[in-house]
Each structure stands twice: as structure tokens, then as C-alpha cells.
Scaffold this motif. Structure first.
Motif, PDB file in Angstrom:
ATOM      1  N   PRO A 272      43.999  55.075  45.356  1.00 36.79           N
ATOM      2  CA  PRO A 272      44.969  55.844  46.146  1.00 36.79           C
ATOM      3  C   PRO A 272      44.706  55.739  47.645  1.00 36.79           C
ATOM      4  N   ILE A 273      43.452  55.514  48.007  1.00 40.20           N
ATOM      5  CA  ILE A 273      43.092  55.455  49.414  1.00 40.20           C
ATOM      6  C   ILE A 273      43.151  54.021  49.919  1.00 40.20           C
ATOM      7  N   LEU A 274      42.569  53.116  49.151  1.00 44.46           N
ATOM      8  CA  LEU A 274      42.500  51.710  49.554  1.00 44.46           C
ATOM      9  C   LEU A 274      43.239  50.840  48.534  1.00 44.46           C
ATOM     10  N   PRO A 275      44.555  50.986  48.471  1.00 48.14           N
ATOM     11  CA  PRO A 275      45.289  50.269  47.417  1.00 48.14           C
ATOM     12  C   PRO A 275      45.212  48.756  47.568  1.00 48.14           C
ATOM     13  N   HIS A 276      45.196  48.265  48.792  1.00 43.50           N
ATOM     14  CA  HIS A 276      45.158  46.815  48.995  1.00 43.50           C
ATOM     15  C   HIS A 276      43.843  46.238  48.490  1.00 43.50           C
ATOM     16  N   THR A 277      42.764  46.927  48.815  1.00 46.08           N
ATOM     17  CA  THR A 277      41.453  46.461  48.397  1.00 46.08           C
ATOM     18  C   THR A 277      41.297  46.564  46.886  1.00 46.08           C
ATOM     19  N   ALA A 278      41.773  47.664  46.328  1.00 40.92           N
ATOM     20  CA  ALA A 278      41.668  47.843  44.874  1.00 40.92           C
ATOM     21  C   ALA A 278      42.438  46.746  44.141  1.00 40.92           C
ATOM     22  N   GLU A 279      43.622  46.438  44.637  1.00 34.20           N
ATOM     23  CA  GLU A 279      44.406  45.386  43.986  1.00 34.20           C
ATOM     24  C   GLU A 279      43.731  44.031  44.140  1.00 34.20           C
ATOM     25  N   GLU A 280      43.084  43.831  45.262  1.00 34.30           N
ATOM     26  CA  GLU A 280      42.362  42.573  45.476  1.00 34.30           C
ATOM     27  C   GLU A 280      41.215  42.461  44.474  1.00 34.30           C
ATOM     28  N   VAL A 281      40.493  43.544  44.289  1.00 34.88           N
ATOM     29  CA  VAL A 281      39.413  43.557  43.297  1.00 34.88           C
ATOM     30  C   VAL A 281      39.984  43.217  41.921  1.00 34.88           C
ATOM     31  N   TRP A 282      41.122  43.818  41.633  1.00 38.28           N
ATOM     32  CA  TRP A 282      41.740  43.647  40.315  1.00 38.28           C
ATOM     33  C   TRP A 282      41.954  42.178  39.962  1.00 38.28           C
ATOM     34  N   GLU A 283      42.226  41.398  40.970  1.00 36.84           N
ATOM     35  CA  GLU A 283      42.465  39.975  40.724  1.00 36.84           C
ATOM     36  C   GLU A 283      41.213  39.260  40.221  1.00 36.84           C
ATOM     37  N   TYR A 284      40.078  39.910  40.388  1.00 39.15           N
ATOM     38  CA  TYR A 284      38.820  39.295  39.940  1.00 39.15           C
ATOM     39  C   TYR A 284      38.340  39.909  38.636  1.00 39.15           C
ATOM     40  N   LEU A 285      39.203  40.693  38.000  1.00 39.04           N
ATOM     41  CA  LEU A 285      38.830  41.315  36.733  1.00 39.04           C
ATOM     42  C   LEU A 285      39.761  40.797  35.631  1.00 39.04           C
ATOM     43  N   PRO A 286      39.471  39.613  35.117  1.00 37.70           N
ATOM     44  CA  PRO A 286      40.389  38.950  34.188  1.00 37.70           C
ATOM     45  C   PRO A 286      40.568  39.711  32.882  1.00 37.70           C
ATOM     46  N   ASN A 287      39.630  40.587  32.565  1.00 40.26           N
ATOM     47  CA  ASN A 287      39.750  41.269  31.279  1.00 40.26           C
ATOM     48  C   ASN A 287      40.581  42.543  31.332  1.00 40.26           C
ATOM     49  N   GLU A 288      40.959  42.941  32.533  1.00 44.91           N
ATOM     50  CA  GLU A 288      41.811  44.129  32.635  1.00 44.91           C
ATOM     51  C   GLU A 288      43.248  43.704  32.393  1.00 44.91           C
ATOM     52  N   LYS A 289      43.909  44.454  31.546  1.00 47.09           N
ATOM     53  CA  LYS A 289      45.196  43.983  31.039  1.00 47.09           C
ATOM     54  C   LYS A 289      46.364  44.187  31.989  1.00 47.09           C
ATOM     55  N   THR A 290      46.400  45.312  32.710  1.00 52.13           N
ATOM     56  CA  THR A 290      47.571  45.556  33.543  1.00 52.13           C
ATOM     57  C   THR A 290      47.630  44.555  34.697  1.00 52.13           C
ATOM     58  N   GLU A 291      48.870  44.250  35.071  1.00 53.97           N
ATOM     59  CA  GLU A 291      49.035  43.250  36.123  1.00 53.97           C
ATOM     60  C   GLU A 291      48.529  43.765  37.462  1.00 53.97           C
ATOM     61  N   PHE A 292      48.755  45.051  37.693  1.00 53.61           N
ATOM     62  CA  PHE A 292      48.298  45.663  38.941  1.00 53.61           C
ATOM     63  C   PHE A 292      47.308  46.786  38.631  1.00 53.61           C
ATOM     64  N   ALA A 293      46.369  46.941  39.508  1.00 50.40           N
ATOM     65  CA  ALA A 293      45.411  48.033  39.344  1.00 50.40           C
ATOM     66  C   ALA A 293      46.149  49.368  39.311  1.00 50.40           C
ATOM     67  N   TYR A 294      47.244  49.450  40.072  1.00 52.13           N
ATOM     68  CA  TYR A 294      47.987  50.707  40.157  1.00 52.13           C
ATOM     69  C   TYR A 294      48.616  51.092  38.815  1.00 52.13           C
ATOM     70  N   LEU A 295      48.701  50.136  37.911  1.00 50.44           N
ATOM     71  CA  LEU A 295      49.263  50.457  36.600  1.00 50.44           C
ATOM     72  C   LEU A 295      48.179  50.927  35.624  1.00 50.44           C
ATOM     73  N   SER A 296      46.953  50.973  36.090  1.00 48.54           N
ATOM     74  CA  SER A 296      45.869  51.486  35.253  1.00 48.54           C
ATOM     75  C   SER A 296      45.735  52.992  35.493  1.00 48.54           C
ATOM     76  N   ASP A 297      44.884  53.640  34.700  1.00 49.66           N
ATOM     77  CA  ASP A 297      44.719  55.083  34.831  1.00 49.66           C
ATOM     78  C   ASP A 297      43.345  55.439  35.379  1.00 49.66           C
ATOM     79  N   MET A 298      43.272  56.636  35.921  1.00 47.40           N
ATOM     80  CA  MET A 298      42.015  57.114  36.487  1.00 47.40           C
ATOM     81  C   MET A 298      40.923  57.155  35.416  1.00 47.40           C
ATOM     82  N   PRO A 299      39.682  56.909  35.803  1.00 47.34           N
ATOM     83  CA  PRO A 299      38.584  57.012  34.832  1.00 47.34           C
ATOM     84  C   PRO A 299      38.487  58.443  34.313  1.00 47.34           C
ATOM     85  N   GLU A 300      38.246  58.555  33.020  1.00 51.57           N
ATOM     86  CA  GLU A 300      38.087  59.882  32.423  1.00 51.57           C
ATOM     87  C   GLU A 300      36.631  60.318  32.528  1.00 51.57           C
TER      88      GLU A 300
END
Length: 930
Positions: A760-788
Motif C-alpha cells: 500500500p505504501i510502495l506499490p511500485h517496488t512491491a510489484e517489481e519484487v513480484w516479478e521475481y517471484l515466479p511461484n506466486e500465482k497472481t499477475e500483480f502483487a496487488y491482487l494478493s492478500d495481506m499476510p495473516e
RNA sequence: GGGCCUGUAGCUCAGUUGGUUAGAGCACUGUGUUGAUAACGCAGGGGUCACAGGUUCGAGUCCUGUCAGGCCCA
């Protein structure tokens, strides 16, 4: 082969530096192309709603830091809510009516007087929409996730219609009335102004002292007695109709030496006043309370048709003047109120452009109000009533747009009677949560003390007051007719009002007993723009399907207690009986690095877009959570530089985690909590508490608390401890071995949690990180949910054991630092530690279920009983001795070992390392090492 | 002038119901690393808690006033 090839050094393409100014716009384009806003919302359709209702910025001018703070804060909350189990739409809005836009048109060379109102309004509309487009693009550059394609704009027909219906509801309840009342009158814009449209500047004025001769002394005062009054606005003497005294204040009747006349002055002002008139000696003939002189009359200084009535009111003070207040009910609020009580005429001697009218007298007529001081003095002097003039510097109200002074002036106006439902409003405040809490007190006091709301404006660009007049000028305020007008506006827009005659605006066949000939006229005034934005709960929250009323949250700067929080509350309570919001979050203002206000004239402003271009908007977004937004917030280039250092630290930490999990697949490689090494269990708990705390901070809108926690977590928990000790595991141990996988499990949990919590604070950076996480299914980090938050049971004992260890670690670090200073060792790997521990301290180490040597990052660790210690230095309760490590250095793990060459095939490696090589790098047996 | 708020290390912030030598991160200095390297670790220096009174055995923490700053209002 090389030893280095048998290490699992981190690998990632994630760049150390973000090149944010370049990459952010590209990334944002991806979001907008994919309609990420809508994707996230549709994913949340079945979830509980959270509605943050956007306060509309005024559609004029470039966005500034305040806009950025506002929109970024909202974005942070909305993004968080959407990732935390809520359906949280965000419809941005704009406030588009009002004087500033008309002034922009004038500035651009358009002449309002030369065209029909409807044409002028079309120009204003075009201008406003162009401004909306510009500001929208700028807001998008801030990375705000919102329904940019469907904003609400106060000039939209459906909005205007809803607003008019709110007005109709209030009219139906009898809250709307017409009156004549002094209002802030701007002669420069020929309009009444709202309090919000006024600013104060110090100016020099000529104030006058003069005398009013008693006409009817009621047997108390003689006819040769004079009331001494003071005015800072000489032109209002033309409309003076009374003299107000404090009922309990004492007034002296005095005769100055050499005078035949007697004068009345407040006792408390006599000493200060007398020298101004050259009264060096005077005798006091009598003293009266103000109330004893009530209703005595005096002559107007020159107007034989007028009379001055002595009155009593509590607003009279002894701060300045004579303690007797010249009272012109048409030109002052206090004057009006006291005059109303005593039934005085409301004389208005100035026209709408600031020129004196015929009623001021023949010699005043046609003169500008501010140019008559000399004339007033002449008239007073001629009547032998003039006593003194005095330059004073005082704070005076100005039109905040034209920057010209204003006057109080009574004119016919439409009002909303706050008085009639004030108590309802105050009661409703009890149902609202305020962040910070004092906001409630502030809003409460304002509502409690405010007067009726002047809702009419004598301008063109705004929503017309849907009021008709019958032939005898009786106003028609009928809710069903008003709703009929609303329907017309919904279909055609409010310009319809200006394009048609009254008869076309009324329901077909409408008749009224006050219009025997069936003739009607329409009101030409428009509504105060605060009524526009104040109706947004109706025009937006109530009107759009996906939104709810009341809103969960209103979030604006603290100036909006007087503005939007206020006007929204009034219209909502008036129309529905309820507050339009459940929670109100207010923020302070941005100040420069020295704590002074930002202004163009001081040249200390910072443009959010310039920050985006130079450092990246992520830096400004991170700044937003680094400060306490409930108060005023300092910003300067130095402060932003400091924030960017924090950003780099966060970024590098994420990078390290990525680099060391690039060969890790959670689905197949993760180690269950119970099976993890002691230090990994410990860190799992630390991470879990971090998630819990950060989420709580989000839930309470404690932005800078998030920052503090993130920074501490990254710097202290991760960088200085866990990631530091991790290198000896993650690099050195078997690539798929338990020790390494155990740690990688925690690494990955941490990486994912941190990325999501920061999104929520650093969306650009979070999405950039997401591109390096091939095992995460959602296309964008923003489509994932907060850690429980996970339940690890009671972790207090575990945390306590590790807190003890951290104390030991501090002591060890001090001992190592001394050894380093003494040149006994260089790096920690050269050290062999001997700890002389008490049985309790030894138990402490056993509690950790971890390799303490590893945790302390030394090559060798010996534990001795404290009773065996002699001449060992005490470091805060720990007896620690440092020696140089023994044995030889392995070129692979760079630690000292005493078992080098235990495996003859690898004479330079330790036994443990040789085992790893045999299993995972068998080719080394044939190739050998360089 | 009134309402609301703020003033703790160079910077951004913590400091529970008043209780031992006032904390954190950053920055700074020194230093170690050179397998997070335009990175990372360790250690250290740095505050009369805006100022002045008062209450108290004891105040950054409560009260009063002053000064400085902010928003809103007059």
C-alpha cells in the motif's frame, strides 16, 4: 573448479537501485492498461464493504504537496483495505463550481457581462473539465489506484440533481429562509462571501473619535452631554443608528477643563482616551452603569432624519475605543444582532460595488466607501463633534481571491438555519470516531458556535437556488417543485435554469394564489460551493451502486473541520438526521524543514511531481508514513534524502531475501515450523508479531507507526541479526539440506509478508519484487492478500529466551570490538570465544535450541563454568574471553577449523564441508579445486 | 483576541496510570569486511526533554504563564 562454485551465493536480477523516476510511469501504465483497480475490486465482490469517500479538490491549478499527501494517504488505506478482506472502491472527486474558475475566465480575457449567463457557464464548465483532466493525470503519476475513468464531478447533472434534492429536503423541513443580514460583502467580486472565502491581513486604517449629542436624556443626562464613540470604519457613520454600552460597565460623565460640554466615556477607558483629545484636566460629574443609560437617545451627527439609540450588549469591551460602540446594524454582525433586539432600522448606505448610495446623503452619494474619511471628518468638524483621528494597524478581512478588503453589508440572502437542528448535529457527533480524538472537540465547538449558514451567492457559476417568486415577490419553497427542478437538472444539467424562463422550469399547470396572472420569476442567486461538496454524500455515496451511506471514512486536512467535514455534516443531518461518516481522519499541513508554513511567496514549496521526477514518487509515499500525519509535517530536501536512505535499505533487504530464495519453491521445499532450527523458529515468531503489529497500525491509521516498525524490523531484526548470521547457513550449507531449507522457508515468508505489507505504501517496488517471484500465482502483487497472523501458541517464553541471548550478543560484540582494537583479531571469523557462564546462563543457551557459535558468528566457541574464571573481563554480566581462533582457515567458508583435511580428498576443507561437496558437487572429486 | 493542536539528540519519531544514569532508526565518527559491495557488520560520540514558575519525597510525564510554530475563526 572453484570453491566459490560450491557455495549458494544469492542470485537475483533485481537491481540494487530502483531508477524510480524512469520505471514508475511504465509500471503505472501497466496498471491502468490492465485496469488493475477493477480487477482487484471484482475479486472482492463478496466481501464486506469499506468506503472511503473522497473529498473533492478544487479543479483549478497545479497539484501541490497537500494534494499529494491527501491522495497518497487515501491510496494507502484503500489499497490496504482491498488486500485485507474488504471491497473498498475509491471514487475520486472534483469540486468544480465557484468564483476562482470565473476569475480564471476573466483573466483569460472573457467578459462575463458581454454574454448570456448560460454561455459564461459553458466556458466555466469547459475550463473546469480541462483542469480535472490535468489534475487527474498528475494524481495518476502519484500511483493512486482509483476509478479514474468514473470520477464524480460536482458539475455532473446527477450530482447537481442530488444536491438540489438535499436542498429540497431542507426546504421542506423549514430550514431555508430569506433574510437581510450583514454578510461579508466583497465589492471587488460583487458577492457575499462565505467565511471560508476570506483571509485576514494587517492594514492601516483611520479611526475616528467623535461625539453624539444627547437628544432625550430620560431625566438622567442633560442635553449638553455627549456620548464619545470610536469607529474604525468611518463610512458606517452614515448608517449609524445606535450606541451600544456594556450593561455592567461604568460610565463617567466628565467635563474637561475649558469645556462647556459634558462627555460620557467608560471609566475604564478614560485615562487612555483623555490625552488624545487634549483633556489634561477634567472633573467627573457622575458615574452610571451602562444599563442605567439604556434607551437614552442622541442625535445622529448630521442626519436629522436619523436617531441614535443607546443600547446594552455584552460584546462591548474595554480593549480599545471608548467603551461606547457606534452601532450601524447594516454593517456589522454584533451591530445587527443588538439592533435587532432593539428594533433598529438596518440602514445600508453602500451599494454592491462599494459606492455610497443616496441614502447616505447627497454629499456622499456616488463616492467610494473607502474615500469618504475626509468628508466624514469635515461633517463632524462642521458640527463640532470631531474629537480625534488616529491611525491604527489591525487585522482586516480580505476577499481571498481578489485580495481586496471586504466590508460587512446587509443584503437579502438565503440562509440555512443551523439553529433549528444544531442539537441534532451535536448529538450525531457522538456516533463518529475521530482520528485524532481531539477532532471531535474541534468540530463540536465549531458547530456549537457557528451562526446560520448563508447559502446564496450573487454569482453565476454554480448550482442555482431552485426558488421561484410569485407576482407579489412571495418566494416559493416547495419541496415537490424543487424536486421537479432536480429532475430537470438530472436530465439537462443545471444550465437549463439559465436557458429557460420560470414558467418552463415549473411543473406544467402550476398555479399559486400569489400569482393571480400566472406569472412567476426565478431566483438568480446560486448556491455556496460548500453546499455542492457538502452534498457529495448524496451525490456520490447515495447515488452509486457500489458505494454506501454513511461512508466509513472521510480523510482530509485539518482545515476541513471548517470546510467539508462541517458542510457535509450539516447537510446530511439536516436531510437525513445522520452524520455522513462513521470515522473522520484529519491530517496536518506540510511545513518546511524549519517548521514554517509552505508558500509560494516564501519559496519553500516542494512540488510532488518534481519529487517524482527526481527521486521517485515512492520516496514521497514513504515520507508520508514516516511522519506523524495527525500533526503538521516538516518536509525538506534533506528530509526526503533521509527517507530515500530508508528506501534503499528496504530495497536492499528485499533484494537479499530474493537473492537467497531464488532456488526455493515453497510448495516442495518448505519446512514446517516445528521442524525448523531454533533461530528460524524464533524469527518466524518475530515475523509473525511484526505482521500483527503492522496490520494493527494500518487498522488504526497510524502511518508513522508502520514506518517505525518496518524500519526497525529491517534494520535490527533482519539486517543486523538474522540476515547476518544467515550467510553462514544459506551460502555454506548443502543447497537442499535441512538447515538451509529451514532458513529459506522463513526468508520466503518474510519476503512475501514484507512485500505485501509494504505494497500500500510502495506499490511500485512491491510489484517489481513480484516479478521475481515466479511461484506466486497472481499477475500483480496487488491482487494478493495481506499476510495473516498465525497462531504459534504462547511465545512469551521463546521471546524471553532470545531477548536474553541478545544481551549476551551485545556483550560478545563489545568484547570482540575490544579484541579488534587490540589487533588480536580482524574479522569475527578469526575469533575463538570462551564464555564463563553460570549454570543459569548455560541454561539460557540451551533454551535456544540453536548453534550458538553460529549465532555469534565466530569460528570457535568454548563454554566454561563461571567458577573456573580468573581475571576474565565482565561485559554487563557476562565473563567473556576472546582469543585468536585455532587450526586453519577453510577457503570455502572462511572460518577456522581444526579438522581441515579430515577427508583426504579435500585437504583444505573441514569435515562437514567435505561431506557437502561429496554429495552435491561430486565432480570436484575428479576436477579438484583451483 | 478566541477554538483546536504542536514544541524530546543534526533529522524523523517512541516515551505506559509522574519513580532508578531519557530510548529507537537514520545521519555523524571510528573500525572490520570485500561472497547483500555505489552494499553489509560492530563500536562510539551526541539531549539542562522550548523557557519560567508551581504541585510533589520525586516531573519529559500534572498545573499556570511566557516564547515559537500550525490549522480554523474574529
Amino acid at each position: 573448479m572453484k570453491y566459490k562454485d560450491t557455495l549458494n551465493l544469492g542470485k537475483t536480477g533485481f537491481p540494487m537501485r530502483g531508477s524510480l523516476p524512469k520505471t514508475e510511469p511504465l509500471r503505472q501504465q501497466k496498471w491502468y492498461d490492465a485496469d488493475l483497480y477493477k480487477q482487484r475490486l471484482s475479486q472482492n465482490e463478496k466481501k464486506p464493504h469499506f468506503n472511503l469517500h473522497d473529498g473533492p479538490p478544487y479543479a483549478n491549478g497545479n497539484i501541490h504537496l497537500g494534494h499529494a499527501l491527501n491522495k497518497i494517504s487515501k491510496d494507502i488505506i484503500v489499497r490496504y483495505k482491498n488486500m485485507a478482506g474488504f471491497y473498498a472502491p475509491y471514487v475520486p472527486g472534483w469540486d468544480t463550481h465557484g468564483l476562482p474558475i470565473e476569475q480564471q475566465l476573466t483573466k483569460a480575457g472573457h467578459d462575463r457581462k458581454s454574454m448570456p449567463k448560460a454561455a459564461w457557464r459553458n466556458l466555466a464548465k469547459d475550463f473546469a473539465l480541462a483542469q480535472v483532466d490535468k489534475q487527474r493525470n498528475d494524481f495518476k503519476r502519484l500511483g493512486i489506484m482509483a476509478d479514474w475513468q468514473h470520477p464524480y464531478i460536482t458539475l455532473q447533472p446527477e450530482f447537481e440533481a442530488a444536491q438540489v434534492r438535499v436542498f429540497g429536503e431542507m426546504a421542506g423541513k423549514g430550514y431555508i429562509f430569506k433574510g437581510s443580514k450583514p454578510v461579508y460583502w466583497s465589492w471587488s467580486s460583487e458577492s457575499a462571501l462565505a467565511e471560508a472565502e476570506i483571509e485576514y491581513h494587517d492594514i492601516d486604517s483611520t479611526s475616528l473619535y467623535y461625539a453624539n449629542r444627547v437628544k432625550d436624556g430620560k431625566g438622567i443626562l442633560d442635553n449638553d452631554t455627549y456620548f464619545v464613540v470610536w469607529t474604525t470604519t468611518p463610512f458606517t457613520v452614515t448608517a449609524s443608528r445606535g450606541i451600544t454600552l456594556g450593561p455592567d460597565m461604568s460610565y463617567a460623565v466628565i467635563r474637561p477643563e475649558g469645556e462647556t460640554r459634558k462627555f460620557v466615556v467608560a471609566v475604564g477607558r478614560l485615562e487612555a482616551i483623555a490625552p488624545k483629545f487634549g483633556w489634561t484636566n477634567y472633573e467627573t460629574l457622575a458615574t452610571y452603569k451602562g444599563q442605567e443609560l439604556d434607551r437614552i437617545t442622541a442625535y445622529h451627527p448630521w442626519d436629522e432624519a436619523a436617531e441614535e439609540l443607546v443600547m446594552n450588549a455584552d460584546h462591548v469591551t474595554l480593549d480599545s475605543g471608548t467603551g461606547l460602540v457606534h452601532t450601524a446594524p447594516g454593517f456589522g454582525e454584533d451591530d445587527f444582532n443588538v439592533g435587532k433586539t432593539y428594533g433598529l432600522e438596518v440602514a445600508v448606505t453602500v451599494d454592491e460595488k462599494g459606492y455610497m448610495t443616496k441614502s447616505a446623503g447627497a454629499d456622499f452619494e456616488g463616492k467610494f466607501y473607502d474615500d469618504v474619511v475626509g468628508l466624514v471628518i469635515n461633517k463632524l468638524t462642521a458640527a463640532n463633534l470631531f474629537l480625534a483621528k488616529e491611525k491604527i494597524t489591525h487585522s482586516y478581512p480580505f476577499d481571498w481571491r481578489t485580495k481586496k478588503p471586504i466590508i460587512w453589508r446587509a443584503v437579502p440572502q438565503w440562509f440555512a438555519s443551523v439553529e433549528k437542528f444544531r442539537q441534532n448535529i451535536l448529538n450525531e457527533l457522538d456516533n463518529v470516531n475521530f482520528y485524532p480524538e481531539w477532532g471531535k472537540k474541534r468540530l463540536y465547538n465549531m458547530i456549537r458556535d457557528r451562526g446560520d449558514w448563508v447559502i446564496s451567492r450573487q454569482r453565476v457559476w454554480g448550482v442555482p437556488l431552485p426558488i421561484f417568486y410569485a407576482e407579489d415577490q412571495t418566494p416559493i419553497l416547495d419541496q415537490s417543485i424543487i424536486n421537479h427542478v432536480a429532475d430537470l437538472f438530472e436530465k439537462h444539467g443545471s444550465n437549463y435554469w439559465f436557458e429557460h424562463e420560470a414558467k418552463d422550469l415549473l411543473p406544467e399547470g402550476y398555479t399559486n394564489e400569489h400569482s393571480p396572472n400566472g406569472l412567476f420569476t426565478k431566483e438568480e442567486d446560486i448556491m455556496d460551493v460548500w453546499f455542492d461538496s457538502g452534498s457529495s454524500w448524496a451525490g456520490v455515496m447515495n447515488t452509486r451502486d457500489q458505494l454506501d451511506y454513511p461512508a466509513d471514512l472521510y480523510l482530509e486536512g485539518s482545515d476541513q473541520y471548517r470546510g467539508w467535514f462541517n458542510s457535509s455534516l450539516i447537510t446530511s443531518v439536516a436531510a437525513t438526521g445522520h452524520a455522513p461518516y462513521k470515522n473522520v481522519l484529519s491530517q496536518g499541513f506540510t511545513l518546511d524543514g524549519k517548521g514554517n508554513k509552505m508558500s509560494k511567496s516564501l519559496g519553500n514549496t516542494i512540488s510532488p511531481l518534481a519529487v517524482a521526477d527526481q527521486m521517485g514518487i515512492e520516496i514521497l509515499r514513504l515520507w508520508t508514513i514516516s511522519v506523524d500525519t495527525s500533526q503538521d509535517m516538516p518536509v525538506s530536501n534533506d528530509i526526503l534524502k533521509q527517507v530515500s536512505e530508508s528506501y534503499r535499505k528496504i530495497r536492499n533487504t528485499l533484494r537479499f531475501l530474493m537473492a537467497n530464495t531464488s532456488d526455493f519453491n515453497y510448495a516442495t521445499d518448505a519446512i514446517a515450523f516445528e521442524d525448523r532450527a531454533g533461530h528460524d523458529q524464533y524469527f518466524s515468531v518475530v515475523l509473525n508479531d511484526f505482521v500483527k503489529d503492522v496490520r494493527a497500525s494500518y487498522d488504526n491509521y497510524q502511518f508513522n507507526d508502520i514506518f517505525k516498525r518496518v524500519i526497525n524490523f529491517v534494520n535490527v531484526d533482519l539486517s543486523a541479526f538474522y540476515l547476518d548470521i544467515a550467510k553462514d547457513v544459506v551460502y555454506v550449507e548443502a543447497p537442499t539440506g535441512h538447515a538451509r531449507r529451514s532458513m529459506q522457508t522463513v526468508f520466503y515468508d518474510t519476503l512475501l509478508a514484507l512485500t505485501k505489507l509494504l505494497l500500500p505504501i510502495l506499490p511500485h517496488t512491491a510489484e517489481e519484487v513480484w516479478e521475481y517471484l515466479p511461484n506466486e500465482k497472481t499477475e500483480f502483487a496487488y491482487l494478493s492478500d495481506m499476510p495473516e497472523v498465525q497462531d504459534f501458541g504462547d511465545t512469551r517464553a521463546l521471546l524471553s529466551h532470545w531477548a536474553d541471548f541478545m544481551s549476551l550478543r551485545d556483550s560478545v560484540n563489545k568484547a570482540l570490538e575490544e579484541a579488534r582494537a587490540a589487533e588480536l583479531i580482524g574479522k569475527n571469523a578469526e575469533a575463538a570465544l570462551t564464555l564463563y557462564l553460570t549454570p543459569e546462563q548455560q541454561q539460557l543457551l540451551a533454551n535456544l535450541h540453536a548453534d550458538v557459535r553460529l549465532l555469534l558468528m565466530v569460528s570457535q566457541l568454548h563454554i566454561e563454568d563461571a567458577s573456573n574464571a580468573s581475571a576474565i573481563k565482565d561485559y554487563d554480566g557476562f565473563l567473556i574471553s576472546v582469543q585468536h581462533a585455532t587450526g586453519g582457515v577453510s577457503p570455502r567458508d572462511r572460518m577456522f577449523h581444526e579438522d581441515l583435511g579430515a577427508d583426504p580428498a579435500f585437504p583444505e576443507l573441514s569435515k562437514h564441508e567435505a561431506e557437502i561437496i561429496r554429495e552435491f558437487y561430486p565432480q570436484a572429486l575428479t576436477e579438484g579445486f583451483e
